[in-house]
Write a protein that holds these residues in place. Structure first.
Motif, PDB file in Angstrom:
ATOM      1  N   ASP A  90      -1.421  19.183  -6.596  1.00 34.15           N
ATOM      2  CA  ASP A  90      -0.453  18.324  -7.280  1.00 34.15           C
ATOM      3  C   ASP A  90      -1.131  17.550  -8.411  1.00 34.15           C
ATOM      4  O   ASP A  90      -2.340  17.326  -8.392  1.00 34.15           O
ATOM      5  CB  ASP A  90       0.168  17.319  -6.310  1.00 34.15           C
ATOM      6  CG  ASP A  90       1.333  17.909  -5.529  1.00 34.15           C
ATOM      7  OD1 ASP A  90       1.724  19.043  -5.837  1.00 34.15           O
ATOM      8  OD2 ASP A  90       1.827  17.241  -4.609  1.00 34.15           O
ATOM      9  N   THR A  91      -0.328  17.135  -9.376  1.00 34.00           N
ATOM     10  CA  THR A  91      -0.801  16.249 -10.443  1.00 34.00           C
ATOM     11  C   THR A  91       0.262  15.200 -10.696  1.00 34.00           C
ATOM     12  O   THR A  91       1.429  15.373 -10.352  1.00 34.00           O
ATOM     13  CB  THR A  91      -1.067  17.025 -11.752  1.00 34.00           C
ATOM     14  OG1 THR A  91       0.175  17.547 -12.241  1.00 34.00           O
ATOM     15  CG2 THR A  91      -2.073  18.147 -11.548  1.00 34.00           C
ATOM     16  N   PHE A  92      -0.146  14.102 -11.320  1.00 28.94           N
ATOM     17  CA  PHE A  92       0.810  13.036 -11.599  1.00 28.94           C
ATOM     18  C   PHE A  92       1.780  13.410 -12.720  1.00 28.94           C
ATOM     19  O   PHE A  92       2.832  12.793 -12.861  1.00 28.94           O
ATOM     20  CB  PHE A  92       0.082  11.737 -11.941  1.00 28.94           C
ATOM     21  CG  PHE A  92      -0.511  11.071 -10.735  1.00 28.94           C
ATOM     22  CD1 PHE A  92       0.297  10.474  -9.789  1.00 28.94           C
ATOM     23  CD2 PHE A  92      -1.882  11.056 -10.534  1.00 28.94           C
ATOM     24  CE1 PHE A  92      -0.233   9.859  -8.662  1.00 28.94           C
ATOM     25  CE2 PHE A  92      -2.430  10.442  -9.416  1.00 28.94           C
ATOM     26  CZ  PHE A  92      -1.611   9.844  -8.469  1.00 28.94           C
ATOM     27  N   GLY A  93       1.437  14.426 -13.504  1.00 28.52           N
ATOM     28  CA  GLY A  93       2.337  14.854 -14.557  1.00 28.52           C
ATOM     29  C   GLY A  93       3.433  15.776 -14.075  1.00 28.52           C
ATOM     30  O   GLY A  93       4.328  16.139 -14.834  1.00 28.52           O
ATOM     31  N   GLY A  94       3.380  16.129 -12.798  1.00 27.79           N
ATOM     32  CA  GLY A  94       4.353  17.080 -12.273  1.00 27.79           C
ATOM     33  C   GLY A  94       5.611  16.442 -11.729  1.00 27.79           C
ATOM     34  O   GLY A  94       6.435  17.129 -11.132  1.00 27.79           O
ATOM     35  N   ALA A  95       5.759  15.143 -11.903  1.00 27.18           N
ATOM     36  CA  ALA A  95       6.946  14.451 -11.395  1.00 27.18           C
ATOM     37  C   ALA A  95       7.222  13.238 -12.277  1.00 27.18           C
ATOM     38  O   ALA A  95       6.558  13.046 -13.306  1.00 27.18           O
ATOM     39  CB  ALA A  95       6.729  14.035  -9.932  1.00 27.18           C
ATOM     40  N   THR A  96       8.192  12.429 -11.884  1.00 28.36           N
ATOM     41  CA  THR A  96       8.481  11.216 -12.641  1.00 28.36           C
ATOM     42  C   THR A  96       7.280  10.286 -12.641  1.00 28.36           C
ATOM     43  O   THR A  96       6.414  10.363 -11.762  1.00 28.36           O
ATOM     44  CB  THR A  96       9.689  10.475 -12.036  1.00 28.36           C
ATOM     45  OG1 THR A  96       9.397  10.163 -10.663  1.00 28.36           O
ATOM     46  CG2 THR A  96      10.934  11.339 -12.107  1.00 28.36           C
ATOM     47  N   SER A  97       7.211   9.428 -13.606  1.00 31.90           N
ATOM     48  CA  SER A  97       6.066   8.516 -13.734  1.00 31.90           C
ATOM     49  C   SER A  97       6.024   7.542 -12.562  1.00 31.90           C
ATOM     50  O   SER A  97       7.049   6.945 -12.206  1.00 31.90           O
ATOM     51  CB  SER A  97       6.164   7.727 -15.040  1.00 31.90           C
ATOM     52  OG  SER A  97       6.135   8.590 -16.144  1.00 31.90           O
ATOM     53  N   PRO A  98       4.846   7.352 -11.955  1.00 31.27           N
ATOM     54  CA  PRO A  98       4.745   6.344 -10.903  1.00 31.27           C
ATOM     55  C   PRO A  98       4.882   4.939 -11.485  1.00 31.27           C
ATOM     56  O   PRO A  98       4.586   4.712 -12.667  1.00 31.27           O
ATOM     57  CB  PRO A  98       3.342   6.572 -10.328  1.00 31.27           C
ATOM     58  CG  PRO A  98       2.589   7.250 -11.413  1.00 31.27           C
ATOM     59  CD  PRO A  98       3.580   8.052 -12.203  1.00 31.27           C
ATOM     60  N   VAL A  99       5.334   4.016 -10.670  1.00 27.06           N
ATOM     61  CA  VAL A  99       5.508   2.630 -11.095  1.00 27.06           C
ATOM     62  C   VAL A  99       4.650   1.730 -10.217  1.00 27.06           C
ATOM     63  O   VAL A  99       4.805   1.714  -8.991  1.00 27.06           O
ATOM     64  CB  VAL A  99       6.980   2.187 -10.991  1.00 27.06           C
ATOM     65  CG1 VAL A  99       7.132   0.740 -11.440  1.00 27.06           C
ATOM     66  CG2 VAL A  99       7.873   3.110 -11.820  1.00 27.06           C
TER      67      VAL A  99
END
Length: 407
Positions: A90-99
């Protein structure tokens, strides 16, 4: 109303206690590094993560990172909050931006930071708390770390050996993303404890079907009423995530006879327990009265034996009985030729009959069973429980391969 931060922006904090948390995006683990002016930890004790959830002034729990500024040692100049994707690949670019958010001790959100612009990063320094004289401030960082998690903590002075790298590869299964942050954290901690046992026993990566058998005799009433059995189910789910291809538990309840219930999944485990863990009545079309209130292990053991076509771990929870010593011994000798290890767990202090002599049972091609009893399973840590639960299974795997039972 929370003040929005953008990357690089800072803000002062007047609260004596704050909680840092991250929501949204891919499933991720939260950790913290307490560093001095040099940017290094003083020792590994300044690294807060799932297996070491506390350092002076900082505690990791289901709510996030709780920080009490008055308890943070004066040598600590910065507290860096790090998020790491929970699943390999997984990568952080693969979904909505974390908050990322900062709340005060009463739960009022003071600042929020949408960590946008992420792409292939799997490790990100989300926020940083730092000293400016007598005041603490927060900075929105949102910086990915190209070298990965091990490189990040090493660069901050944390010692990393081979075991944490292996443990970081715990399996993630379908349904985990649907859990709340707190439940994901608890599940992840338990999965890693399971993985540690398998690593220590040189069985990490082994695959097996996991079958859960639970006693529903009348003597179990107190444990059902107190929720003990519900918690047993919750603690067995992480075992299935690390061994079963689909991460599910196959489930049976037994007394004089038995019933096979729907499989238990990660996402549906809690609802499953409320729906199917009963001693009496009719629920979801299952007549629990018909299963009986006294114990006879032979029908359920025969039913499980008749399903054995692949490597299987049977987790058999009971509060006693097993009076038919000769017949049960004969079944265990028969089952020794089949691809299953039977781990019996005694709940309470009753008479467990033949289970206490399983290690002495002769006439088996391999030792295919283990037993231990716990006066109060709720008082046993996850590490100890999984260590005892899985301690003999890897030895059986090797013996079964040597005997040609497993390929």
């Amino acid at each position: 109303m929370a003040a929005a931060l953008v990357k690089g922006q800072n803000a002062g904090l007047v609260a004596g206690e704050v909680v840092l948390s991250v929501r949204g995006g891919v499933a991720a683990d939260l950790s913290a590094l307490l560093v001095t002016e040099t940017g290094k930890v003083r020792s590994d004790a300044d690294f807060v993560f799932f297996n070491q959830p506390q350092a002076p002034g900082v505690r990791l729990d289901g709510a996030g990172l709780e920080v009490s500024f008055g308890a943070v040692p004066t040598e600590i100049a910065q507290i860096r909050a790090v998020i790491t994707v929970a699943a390999a690949g997984d990568t952080f670019g693969g979904a909505t931006s974390p908050v990322a958010s900062v709340a005060d001790g009463a739960g009022n959100v003071l600042h929020e930071y949408v960590i946008d612009g992420l792409d292939r990063e799997s490790v990100v320094i989300a926020l940083e708390l730092y000293r400016r004289g007598e005041q603490w401030k927060v900075r929105a960082v949102g910086q990915g770390y190209a070298g990965g998690f091990a490189d990040l903590v090493t660069d901050h002075g944390v010692s990393v050996d081979d075991e944490p790298d292996a443990v970081a590869e715990v399996r993630t299964v379908a349904g985990e993303a649907a859990l709340s942050f707190e439940k994901r954290q608890k599940l992840d901690m338990r999965k890693r404890e399971v993985a540690k046992v398998l690593i220590d026993k040189s069985a990490f990566g082994a695959k097996a079907r996991v079958v859960l058998v639970i006693d529903k005799t009348g003597s179990m009433e107190k444990m059902y009423r107190a929720g003990t059995v519900h918690r047993v189910v919750e603690r067995m789910i992480p075992v299935a995530t690390q061994l079963d291809d689909d991460g599910v538990l196959e489930a049976y309840l037994y007394a004089l006879t038995y019933v096979k219930l729907p499989d238990i999944t990660v996402a549906g485990g809690e609802q499953w327990a409320h729906t199917y863990l009963h001693l009496k009545g009719t629920h979801q079309g299952v007549d629990y009265n018909a299963i009986g209130g006294r114990n006879d292990e032979l029908p359920i053991m025969r039913a499980v034996i008749d399903t054995l076509t692949e490597p299987t771990l049977v987790l058999f929870f009971t509060d006693g009985g097993f009076a038919k010593k000769r017949e049960i011994a004969a079944l265990m000798r028969e089952a020794a030729h089949l691809p299953a290890f039977w781990q019996f767990i005694g709940l309470g202090t009753a008479n467990f009959g033949v289970l206490r002599t399983l290690d002495e049972l002769d006439g088996r091609v391999v030792d295919n069973a283990g037993f231990f009893a716990l006066d109060d399973i709720d008082q046993i840590s996850d590490a100890e429980l999984y260590g005892r639960l899985l301690g003999e299974f890897p030895d059986w795997l090797r013996a079964a391969r040597s005997a040609g039972i497993l390929r």
